[in-house]
Design a protein around this motif. Structure first.
Motif: not given
Length: 392
Positions: A366-386
């Protein structure tokens, strides 16, 4: 069909004809015509056989052009087959294209129906509409591909923790973005991300302009991922009894502020779905914890839980990957999994949880703006390979 002609047919075409004849019954005759009734330009005529369906009652018949495929993707339907079907109708308005295959996925079936292309697979998924003589057939077969019909491909499937990381990132963040950016923010190798994006594009779950992802069908992406999961099998759940009731457990979560860093115990399942889709009622309280026996014991003690072999009202689920704890949300001062993770858990869960997952999907849509981030700048680069086991 004559015996000589029948022996020359491919197994898929022969079995498809037998299936169609069985559905129509003895008052109809299904046969393959040896001549090429509708020559199309170019070396590839766009069909493999001309199928005649004759009514013995009034001698009316129709001819269908059969395209036989061992495997078929939604992308191929939207591209090559769609163009072929349009060309067939321009040359002969009364002709229709029909696809025969060992198995056709639900998404591919949808694409075929939208383009008014008939289909028949050997598991019983059939859709055929003919005006003269009047024929309407729609049956449903296997939802998943039988082992013999599964393609041998080097492209990865939507199974395993790595696929889960990328699926959640694609759902949680609006495009555009490139494979290199997705790899950095998901902690995955670029070759793996590139191969998985190729597979998703084949299924029309993403669309790209050259190498740039421009749109994501996040609803069906989450559904497809959930089809490869079994929540209660993959998370090694431990059933617990809450002596003072489930609400007392939630109160303790609030008091302890989620234990370490505020998010190492996350609520999922029906109790997390309820604030989003109020139709969800009852059910067990499901809590994600780190997959280590000492941590599970610490959580159990802190929340006042008692292990029980049955009749549990709380389930401690051991996370299979650290990405499960990413992008959580808060409700009533305690932490829950992110909405995309909640949908995956509910759709792959037991009982009425899949229906709750669909309700959550509707709310999200119904409204993606309430939960979906606008771009990848809002997500930190991570290393989850461990591996999770290496963290303890």
């Amino acid at each position: 069909m004559t015996d000589d002609l029948d022996h020359s047919l491919s197994p898929v075409l022969r079995q498809g004809l037998e299936t169609l004849q069985g559905l129509l019954g003895p008052e109809w005759e299904v046969s393959v015509q040896p001549e090429q009734a509708l020559p199309l330009p170019g070396p590839d005529m766009g069909y493999d056989a001309v199928l005649r369906i004759l009514s013995h009652n009034d001698s009316r018949f129709t001819e269908l052009l059969v395209n036989v495929r061992e495997h078929l993707t939604p992308k191929e339907v939207a591209g090559y087959l769609s163009a072929t079907s349009l060309l067939v109708r321009r040359i002969s308005p009364n002709s229709q294209l029909v696809v025969f295959a060992p198995w056709i996925s639900a998404k591919t079936q949808e694409e075929l129906r939208q383009r008014e292309i008939g289909y028949l697979d050997l598991t019983g998924n059939i859709s055929l509409r003919v005006s003269r003589p009047a024929i309407v057939i729609h049956t449903e077969g296997a939802v998943r591909a039988p082992a013999a019909a599964r393609p041998t491909s080097t492209k990865p499937l939507l199974t395993g923790p790595r696929a889960g990381r990328l699926v959640r990132l694609l759902a949680d963040v609006r495009p555009p973005y490139r494979a290199t950016e997705l790899a950095k923010h998901a902690g995955l190798s670029l070759p793996y991300v590139s191969r998985l994006l190729d597979a998703l594009e084949d299924q029309l779950l993403i669309r790209r302009d050259k190498r740039l992802v421009t749109s994501v069908d996040w609803q069906n992406l989450l559904r497809n991922r959930a089809n490869h999961l079994d929540l209660m099998r993959q998370t090694t759940p431990q059933g617990m009894l809450a002596p003072n009731g489930v609400q007392a457990v939630l109160d303790r979560l609030v008091e302890r502020e989620g234990f370490i860093a505020g998010n190492d115990v996350l609520v999922t399942g029906s109790y997390a779905a309820r604030p989003v889709a109020p139709v969800a009622v009852g059910g067990q309280l499901m809590l994600y914890v780190m997959p280590h026996s000492e941590h599970v014991r610490a959580v159990r003690k802190a929340l006042g839980l008692i292990p029980v072999p049955e009749a549990a009202d709380v389930q401690l689920l051991q996370a299979t990957d650290l990405s499960i704890f990413q992008r959580p949300r808060s409700y009533d001062r305690y932490r829950q999994v992110g909405l995309s993770q909640l949908v995956l858990d509910c759709l792959s869960g037991p009982g009425r949880m899949p229906a709750e997952g669909e309700m959550v999907l509707q709310t999200m849509d119904r409204d993606e703006r309430l939960w979906r981030l606008p771009d990848l700048s809002h997500v930190p680069e991570v290393n989850l390979r461990t591996d999770l086991s290496e963290l303890f």
